[in-house]
Design an enzyme around this catalytic site. Structure first.
Site, mmCIF file in Angstrom:
data_model
loop_
_atom_site.group_PDB
_atom_site.id
_atom_site.type_symbol
_atom_site.label_atom_id
_atom_site.label_comp_id
_atom_site.label_asym_id
_atom_site.label_seq_id
_atom_site.Cartn_x
_atom_site.Cartn_y
_atom_site.Cartn_z
ATOM 1 N N LYS A 124 7.682 -0.861 6.262
ATOM 2 C CA LYS A 124 7.253 -1.645 5.086
ATOM 3 C C LYS A 124 7.982 -1.218 3.812
ATOM 4 O O LYS A 124 8.501 -2.049 3.080
ATOM 5 C CB LYS A 124 5.745 -1.476 4.841
ATOM 6 C CG LYS A 124 4.855 -2.048 5.896
ATOM 7 C CD LYS A 124 3.390 -1.909 5.513
ATOM 8 C CE LYS A 124 2.846 -0.519 5.702
ATOM 9 N NZ LYS A 124 2.642 -0.145 7.105
ATOM 10 N N THR A 125 7.985 0.089 3.557
ATOM 11 C CA THR A 125 8.587 0.586 2.313
ATOM 12 C C THR A 125 10.080 0.288 2.281
ATOM 13 O O THR A 125 10.618 -0.191 1.278
ATOM 14 C CB THR A 125 8.339 2.098 2.161
ATOM 15 O OG1 THR A 125 6.932 2.320 2.125
ATOM 16 C CG2 THR A 125 8.958 2.636 0.896
ATOM 17 N N GLU A 168 4.916 -4.557 -1.040
ATOM 18 C CA GLU A 168 4.601 -3.839 0.195
ATOM 19 C C GLU A 168 3.136 -4.094 0.512
ATOM 20 O O GLU A 168 2.277 -3.986 -0.371
ATOM 21 C CB GLU A 168 4.863 -2.345 0.005
ATOM 22 C CG GLU A 168 4.528 -1.531 1.231
ATOM 23 C CD GLU A 168 5.020 -0.097 1.160
ATOM 24 O OE1 GLU A 168 4.483 0.721 1.915
ATOM 25 O OE2 GLU A 168 5.934 0.207 0.363
#
Length: 456
Positions: A124-125, A168
């Site tokens: 995600k990041t 995010e």
């Protein structure tokens, strides 16, 4: 009438954030301050993040006390702050409304034309960071909320225009179900956070609810090579775009070259060449992250050359295969946030492609429940390094009620050793690491403190 944060922002009423130093809480505080809203907050510890908020005008108290909320018009709390918190208790007594952090973000997102929400068990990041650089390169002036320090935006928040929001989006405690995506990205779906979710089916159900938040004219981007991710969109009545390496994927890579673990490839969107990508972060998993971002970026109108430039500029975010430095004898020290067996496998497989003599992995398991639930998977992942060095389990929000220890992992992994302190781990690595070895500190706790001890 449903509670919304917007009237409080418009009327410049004081908003109090419990856990103001947390990753997405400090970004929320900064966004509120930028709009002229009086902000107060509380946290247990003073950090660089809270000091920065104080310099921007926030009033921060380093203790959770009932009187902190007095005079506030709205309270925002993280999922980690429970109903028995003295500030929450007092807010209820005074009739001050209390909302969850994710809910506040969801209200704010509705002000933007396009909202790209990047979700998945892993990546995600990194993907949010990639997407940020691609949209910045294309001049979309994105507002960004990301879970780790991104040098290109000088932190975890970028305040941009109202055209585009890149966020995010975390599934833990179903946070992302409060968001308002116009583009929902599902990178992958696996078992994790089993202290909250019942099982894999429960997780898939949650991701299904997430993609259903997308409007009819929006887009759902999903990993076509991940069967669990594909289950989340089965029979979904939204526009779906798949990405992957299979021939049937809507967005796929061709002419793939692996140069020492760094991937070069051409991205095809629905059969047409879109971008020629040369990644500056290693690993096959990052090729997938880049394909997911291209699928979303093309839909948002990002030209292929800008997408390629943004991807090439991304050199990693904090604690994602981050180079710490070299030891006195020439060994390379890298830190990585991987704390789930699949992430560990991806990171260690990447390291394997990079032609070091040996890989020494200092791993700090994160939470007792995760270590117990995924024990065989952790053992398999740790077998990918040449020497596993285990730190005590990082408790985070838990007590050790399941009776599990790092020594149990060490017994199951051939050649592994376990120590009680970071000092002992650092001493051991200084003795054991050779000049062309990779020392990898790994985990989501504070194991990143070991790297600087080695390179000083």
């Amino acid at each position: 009438m449903a509670l919304s944060i917007k009237p409080y922002i418009e009327n410049k009423e004081r908003i109090h954030l419990i856990g103001i130093g947390g990753v997405s809480m400090n970004s929320l505080a900064e966004l509120l301050l930028s709009r002229g809203v009086p902000v107060s907050g509380s946290d247990r510890l003073k950090t660089d993040v809270t000091a920065r908020l104080e310099s921007l005008g926030a009033k921060v108290t380093y203790e959770h006390k009932a009187e902190n909320v007095e005079g506030a018009s709205l309270i925002v709390r993280t999922a980690a702050v429970h109903d028995d918190n003295p500030e929450v208790v007092r807010a209820h007594e005074l009739g001050i409304p209390v909302m969850e952090r994710a809910e506040a973000w969801g209200h704010l997102m509705r002000d933007y034309d396009n909202v790209a929400c990047l979700a998945g068990t892993h990546g995600k990041t990194t993907s949010t960071s990639m997407m940020t650089l691609m949209t910045m390169e294309a001049g979309l002036d994105p507002t960004v909320m990301v879970g780790s320090n991104l040098p290109a935006i000088g932190g975890t928040l970028r305040i941009g225009g109202k055209g585009c929001f890149v966020a995010e989006s975390c599934e833990y405690c179903n946070s992302f179900l409060r968001f308002a995506p116009t583009v929902a990205v599902v990178l992958n779906v696996e078992e994790d956070h089993l202290d909250f979710f019942k099982d894999l089916n429960d997780i898939i159900h949650s991701f299904r609810s997430f993609v259903e938040l997308t409007p009819m004219n929006g887009l759902v981007v999903v990993n076509g090579d991940d069967p669990n991710a594909m289950r989340t969109v089965d029979g979904l009545d939204r526009r779906i775009r798949t990405f992957g390496l299979n021939a049937g994927a809507d967005v796929r890579a061709e002419d793939i070259r692996d140069e020492n673990g760094y991937y070069r490839f051409t991205v095809l969107v629905e059969g047409k060449p879109y971008a020629k990508v040369e990644l500056s972060v290693p690993g096959r998993h990052n090729m997938y992250n880049a394909l997911a971002c291209c699928a979303a970026a093309e839909f948002l109108g990002v030209p292929g050359e800008d997408a390629a430039k943004g991807l090439n500029k991304f050199t990693g975010s904090s604690r994602r295969f981050q180079l710490v430095g070299k030891m006195a004898n020439g060994a390379t020290v890298v830190d990585d946030y991987a704390h789930h067996p699949s992430e560990m496998k991806a990171t260690l497989t990447t390291a394997r492609e990079m032609r070091f003599d040996r890989i020494l992995c200092a791993f700090q398991p994160h939470t007792y429940t995760r270590t117990k639930a995924l024990f065989p998977e952790f053992v398999e992942a740790l077998k990918l390094c040449d020497q596993a060095v285990l730190a005590p389990i990082y408790a985070a929000r838990e007590q050790n009620t399941v009776g599990i220890y790092s020594a149990d992992l060490a017994k199951a992994v051939p050649g592994a050793v376990a120590f009680d302190s970071f000092a002992e781990i650092a001493d051991y690595l200084r003795r054991e690491a050779g000049p062309n070895d990779l020392v990898l500190t790994m985990g989501a706790g504070n194991i990143n403190e070991v790297g600087p001890m080695l390179v000083k």
